[in-house]
Design an enzyme around this catalytic site. Structure first.
Site, mmCIF file in Angstrom:
data_model
loop_
_atom_site.group_PDB
_atom_site.id
_atom_site.type_symbol
_atom_site.label_atom_id
_atom_site.label_comp_id
_atom_site.label_asym_id
_atom_site.label_seq_id
_atom_site.Cartn_x
_atom_site.Cartn_y
_atom_site.Cartn_z
ATOM 1 N N LYS A 157 26.639 0.480 -52.310
ATOM 2 C CA LYS A 157 27.682 0.229 -51.312
ATOM 3 C C LYS A 157 27.167 0.718 -49.964
ATOM 4 C CE LYS A 157 32.489 1.273 -50.207
ATOM 5 N NZ LYS A 157 33.739 1.868 -50.702
ATOM 6 N N LYS B 275 27.806 -4.318 -52.352
ATOM 7 C CA LYS B 275 28.872 -4.506 -51.367
ATOM 8 C C LYS B 275 28.421 -4.040 -49.994
ATOM 9 C CE LYS B 275 33.332 -2.582 -50.457
ATOM 10 N NZ LYS B 275 34.205 -1.501 -50.709
HETATM 11 C C1 PBG Z 1 37.362 2.486 -50.410
HETATM 12 C C2 PBG Z 1 37.023 1.063 -50.383
HETATM 13 C C3 PBG Z 1 36.653 0.313 -49.261
HETATM 14 C C4 PBG Z 1 36.559 -1.000 -49.680
HETATM 15 C C5 PBG Z 1 36.835 -1.038 -51.050
HETATM 16 N N1 PBG Z 1 37.115 0.249 -51.480
HETATM 17 C C6 PBG Z 1 36.491 0.712 -47.836
HETATM 18 C C7 PBG Z 1 35.615 1.810 -47.454
HETATM 19 O O1 PBG Z 1 34.723 2.244 -48.199
HETATM 20 O O2 PBG Z 1 35.848 2.313 -46.358
HETATM 21 C C8 PBG Z 1 36.250 -2.157 -48.772
HETATM 22 C C9 PBG Z 1 36.716 -3.494 -49.202
HETATM 23 C C10 PBG Z 1 36.779 -4.517 -48.129
HETATM 24 O O3 PBG Z 1 36.386 -4.302 -46.974
HETATM 25 O O4 PBG Z 1 37.275 -5.611 -48.440
HETATM 26 N N2 PBG Z 1 36.509 3.372 -51.009
#
Ligand code: PBG
Length: 334
Positions: free
Chosen positions: A203, A258
């Protein structure tokens, strides 16, 4: 891939295979169906749906709205949904302790979906503290630093609470080190050896999460700070493979990359290197860009949505989390 010799013009004319729609369909290497999609949904504790301005077409839904959407997913052949809670600011705390409350919004939502739909639709829940912390970080913040091991201790408890509520898949999205193994151990000890772990393994610290943070209200909380001490640097690829290797060694059943659209190379490397169920998340900012361009008449929205998700599958994703899931499923069939 086997090496193939392309032949020579004019004996070989590659355009011959593109001549008709039936022929293009017959030779297509990648096909997308509703079964490839996961639908992310936002739940809030209000009676009416409220639009998310930076994600046109997406709403924060009341629990009953999420249950209806989940039923729609079943009808459309979408195998799973991912539920994200919007927490009232007054309920947030420094330590995000609401994450451990078995009566919190996401747990009540999971109960409601299970009551109505049983195991006919997969329910995926994030494991991370950001919906619950006043500072909007995924972990415990002390003296300006996100603590790793202390956060993991809380995350394992959150994962067990979510499993007890009945979710099928816990998805640690926090990027702390060592959390997958700890979560697996605690789930098993609590009798939840059947609950899957979908690790957000690679991520990236991304600008493309902006609209999501609007939707769940963690953006204002986060302010000018970022998540770069725990989410990955978009400059790196080998590090993504190390993240995935560690999470698999710790017991992750499935891994996620992601954002998807800016990391198709990573999706491909992960799938070809490990050969495990690999998910890609087309995140909020990717969705917002297509919707904004479409609203201006600059792009054919449905065609751009379909293409953007199809190439994630081509890159190697077994499943794609996308806010376009219901529209795509309607146009694709299951
Ligand atoms: C939180 C989380 C996030 C997303 C999914 N779970 C945001 C972040 O890490 O700040 C992002 C999903 C999206 O942007 O559609 N841990």
């Amino acid at each position: 891939m086997t090496a193939s010799f392309p032949g020579r013009f004019p004996d070989t004319r590659l355009r011959r295979l593109r001549r008709h729609d039936w022929l293009r369909r017959a030779v297509a290497e990648t096909t997308l169906s509703a079964a490839d999609l996961v639908w992310p949904l936002f739940v809030h504790d209000h009676r009416a749906p409220v639009a998310v301005p930076s994600m046109p077409g997406v709403e924060r839904l009341p629990i009953e709205g999420v249950v209806r959407a989940a039923a729609e997913a079943v009808r459309l052949g979408i195998p799973a949904i991912a539920v994200f809670p919007v927490t009232e600011p007054t309920l947030k705390t420094d330590d995000g302790r609401l994450a451990l409350d078995p009566d919190n919004l996401v747990c009540r939502t999971v109960h409601a979906i299970k009551r109505e739909l049983g195991d006919t639709v997969g329910i995926i829940c994030d494991v991370a503290l950001d919906p619950y912390t006043t500072h909007g970080h995924d972990g415990l913040l002390v003296d300006g630093r996100i603590l790793n091991d202390e956060t993991v201790e809380v995350l394992v408890r959150q994962a067990v609470v979510l499993a007890e509520a009945g979710c099928h898949v816990v998805a640690p999205s926090d990027m702390m080190d060592g959390r997958v193994g700890a979560i697996r151990e605690h789930l098993d000890a609590a009798g939840h050896e059947g609950v899957c772990i979908l690790s957000y393994a690679a991520k990236y610290a991304s600008a493309f999460y902006g609209p999501f943070r609007d939707a769940v209200g963690s953006k204002a909380a986060l302010g000018v700070t970022d998540k770069k001490t725990y989410q990955m640097d978009p400059a790196n690829t080998d590090e993504a493979l190390r993240e995935v290797a560690l999470d698999l060694a710790e017991g992750a059943d499935m891994v996620m990359v992601k954002p998807a659209g800016t990391a198709l190379d990573i999706v491909h490397r992960v799938k070809t290197t490990f050969g495990v169920p690999t998910f890609a998340y087309q995140v909020s900012g990717e969705y917002a860009m297509i919707q904004a361009a479409a609203a201006n008449g600059w792009l054919d929205g449905p065609a751009a949505a379909l293409e953007s998700v199809l190439v994630m599958k081509r890159a190697g994703a077994d499943g794609i989390l996308t806010y376009f899931a219901p529209e795509l499923a309607r146009s694709l069939g299951s």
